[in-house]
Scaffold this motif. Sequence first.
Motif, PDB file in Angstrom:
ATOM      1  N   SER A   1       0.693  -1.213   0.129  1.00  0.00           N
ATOM      2  CA  SER A   1       0.475   0.339  -0.181  1.00  0.00           C
ATOM      3  C   SER A   1       0.451   1.093  -0.172  1.00  0.00           C
ATOM      4  CB  SER A   1      -0.880   0.218   0.851  1.00  0.00           C
ATOM      5  OG  SER A   1      -1.797  -0.804   0.978  1.00  0.00           O
ATOM      6  N   TYR A   2       1.929   1.196   0.481  1.00  0.00           N
ATOM      7  CA  TYR A   2       3.094   2.470   0.843  1.00  0.00           C
ATOM      8  C   TYR A   2       3.783   3.069  -0.586  1.00  0.00           C
ATOM      9  CZ  TYR A   2       6.821   5.016   2.099  1.00  0.00           C
ATOM     10  OH  TYR A   2       7.831   6.205   1.990  1.00  0.00           O
ATOM     11  N   LEU A   3       3.858   1.773  -1.289  1.00  0.00           N
ATOM     12  CA  LEU A   3       4.825   1.971  -2.613  1.00  0.00           C
ATOM     13  C   LEU A   3       3.412   2.652  -3.649  1.00  0.00           C
ATOM     14  CD1 LEU A   3       6.172  -1.674  -3.138  1.00  0.00           C
ATOM     15  CD2 LEU A   3       6.716   0.618  -2.405  1.00  0.00           C
ATOM     16  N   ILE A   4       1.611   2.404  -3.183  1.00  0.00           N
ATOM     17  CA  ILE A   4       1.598   3.603  -3.968  1.00  0.00           C
ATOM     18  C   ILE A   4       0.932   4.797  -3.842  1.00  0.00           C
ATOM     19  CG2 ILE A   4      -1.654   3.550  -5.238  1.00  0.00           C
ATOM     20  CD1 ILE A   4      -0.859   0.188  -4.070  1.00  0.00           C
ATOM     21  N   LEU A   5       0.997   5.436  -2.146  1.00  0.00           N
ATOM     22  CA  LEU A   5       0.862   6.292  -2.007  1.00  0.00           C
ATOM     23  C   LEU A   5       1.794   6.974  -1.971  1.00  0.00           C
ATOM     24  CD1 LEU A   5      -1.158   5.046   1.569  1.00  0.00           C
ATOM     25  CD2 LEU A   5      -1.634   6.449  -0.161  1.00  0.00           C
ATOM     26  N   ARG A   6       3.219   6.391  -1.901  1.00  0.00           N
ATOM     27  CA  ARG A   6       4.063   7.167  -2.550  1.00  0.00           C
ATOM     28  C   ARG A   6       4.266   8.092  -3.594  1.00  0.00           C
ATOM     29  NH1 ARG A   6       9.994   4.313  -2.118  1.00  0.00           N
ATOM     30  NH2 ARG A   6       9.116   3.356  -4.117  1.00  0.00           N
ATOM     31  N   GLU A   7       4.047   7.019  -4.642  1.00  0.00           N
ATOM     32  CA  GLU A   7       3.772   7.085  -6.523  1.00  0.00           C
ATOM     33  C   GLU A   7       3.143   8.593  -6.185  1.00  0.00           C
ATOM     34  OE1 GLU A   7       5.653   6.274  -8.549  1.00  0.00           O
ATOM     35  OE2 GLU A   7       4.526   6.303 -10.353  1.00  0.00           O
ATOM     36  N   ALA A   8       1.689   8.827  -6.098  1.00  0.00           N
ATOM     37  CA  ALA A   8       1.466   9.295  -5.937  1.00  0.00           C
ATOM     38  C   ALA A   8       1.737  10.555  -5.065  1.00  0.00           C
ATOM     39  CB  ALA A   8      -0.505   9.032  -4.439  1.00  0.00           C
ATOM     40  N   LYS A   9       2.284  10.514  -4.017  1.00  0.00           N
ATOM     41  CA  LYS A   9       3.149  11.459  -3.156  1.00  0.00           C
ATOM     42  C   LYS A   9       3.851  12.281  -4.725  1.00  0.00           C
ATOM     43  CE  LYS A   9       5.432  12.765   1.000  1.00  0.00           C
ATOM     44  NZ  LYS A   9       5.775  12.985   2.406  1.00  0.00           N
ATOM     45  N   ARG A  10       4.297  11.601  -4.709  1.00  0.00           N
ATOM     46  CA  ARG A  10       5.619  11.991  -5.615  1.00  0.00           C
ATOM     47  C   ARG A  10       5.079  12.376  -6.756  1.00  0.00           C
ATOM     48  NH1 ARG A  10       8.108   9.492  -9.883  1.00  0.00           N
ATOM     49  NH2 ARG A  10       7.349   7.944 -10.080  1.00  0.00           N
ATOM     50  N   LYS A  11       4.095  11.726  -7.730  1.00  0.00           N
ATOM     51  CA  LYS A  11       3.660  12.236  -8.823  1.00  0.00           C
ATOM     52  C   LYS A  11       2.936  13.660  -8.487  1.00  0.00           C
ATOM     53  CE  LYS A  11       4.453   9.202 -12.106  1.00  0.00           C
ATOM     54  NZ  LYS A  11       4.635   9.619 -12.842  1.00  0.00           N
ATOM     55  N   GLY A  12       2.201  14.060  -7.028  1.00  0.00           N
ATOM     56  CA  GLY A  12       1.652  15.615  -6.796  1.00  0.00           C
ATOM     57  C   GLY A  12       0.700  15.196  -6.854  1.00  0.00           C
ATOM     58  N   ALA A  13       0.214  14.583  -6.591  1.00  0.00           N
ATOM     59  CA  ALA A  13      -1.432  14.336  -6.120  1.00  0.00           C
ATOM     60  C   ALA A  13      -1.984  15.066  -5.181  1.00  0.00           C
ATOM     61  CB  ALA A  13      -1.525  12.364  -6.409  1.00  0.00           C
ATOM     62  N   HIS A  14      -2.679  15.265  -5.509  1.00  0.00           N
ATOM     63  CA  HIS A  14      -3.745  16.203  -4.333  1.00  0.00           C
ATOM     64  C   HIS A  14      -4.355  14.505  -3.707  1.00  0.00           C
ATOM     65  CE1 HIS A  14      -3.549  19.677  -6.400  1.00  0.00           C
ATOM     66  NE2 HIS A  14      -2.808  19.935  -5.328  1.00  0.00           N
ATOM     67  N   LEU A  15      -4.816  13.715  -4.166  1.00  0.00           N
ATOM     68  CA  LEU A  15      -5.912  12.178  -3.635  1.00  0.00           C
ATOM     69  C   LEU A  15      -6.169  11.793  -4.804  1.00  0.00           C
ATOM     70  CD1 LEU A  15      -8.942  12.955  -5.679  1.00  0.00           C
ATOM     71  CD2 LEU A  15      -9.192  14.646  -3.515  1.00  0.00           C
TER      72      LEU A  15
END
Length: 294
Positions: A213-227
């Motif tokens: 799960s963390y890998l997906i959240l980290r990817e979203a954060k790295r891509k600058g996603a708000h949600l």
Amino acid sequence: MNDKKYFYYPGCSLKGTGKSYEKSLLAVFKYLEIEMPELPDWNCCGATTYMSIDELASFKMAVRNLSIAEKEDRDIIAPCSACYMVLNKTLHFIKEYPDIREKVCEAVKKANINELYEGKVKVRHPLDILINEVGIDKIKSKIKRTLAGIRVFSYYGCLLTRPFTDFDNPRYPVNLDRIVEATGAETVESALKTKCCGGSLSGTIEEVGLRLSYLILREAKRKGAHLIVTVCPLCQFNLEVYQDRMEKMFKDKLSIPVIYFTQLLGVALGIEEKELGFNHHIIYPEILYQKAAV
């Protein structure tokens, strides 16, 4: 819209941890005038866990639901990715393997559900209905609040598009992105959009489940996603509920809202917030209402 009639199959999750999914889905479909009464007397689909222990018993549980729907000549709309996969897998197996078909049909007869069950019911996902029955142009014409300025990670999970989906690319699906873009929001591209979130591992081998799960959240954060926007109740649960544990384990600040695509679309359609179930979430997607413009 065509004249096809549907039954809504909530499965166990949308009556429990995925309650906000149910609320927002029903609100959006009502707004778009898509009729889908709840499948009467439905039972658990057998789920992926049961299927791994006793596949035939799982097929019998799933086919009971299909048989009830077929008796009324209605297709099933299954919003949970696990239910969607299990029901579709059951349909495929009873068509391809006569010995399995004979055993599950015998179970249906014993239950006095539908003695003439033929396996004609189709299992549809709400995303499929929105894209192929309603259509993107009609959805765009009904948008009341543009969500421009919001960057969204469209997360499909691993069950929706493989192996039985026939309405999207199984390796690199795009239809969820099309719904997000119809709201005016911006999607972020990622190769992890169908990577597994860990599924039930968070409840069995926790450190493995949390890492996935963390890998997906980290990817979203790295891509600058708000949600993150998802289509699966288990994915939503895993990605949101354990963020505090992941922050401690990986020493990384997350706090990323994880919502359903029906909630995002509901905001853009102007549906009242109380009908979209955000009160059931741990991380409130504040940016949605900060950015939403009438």
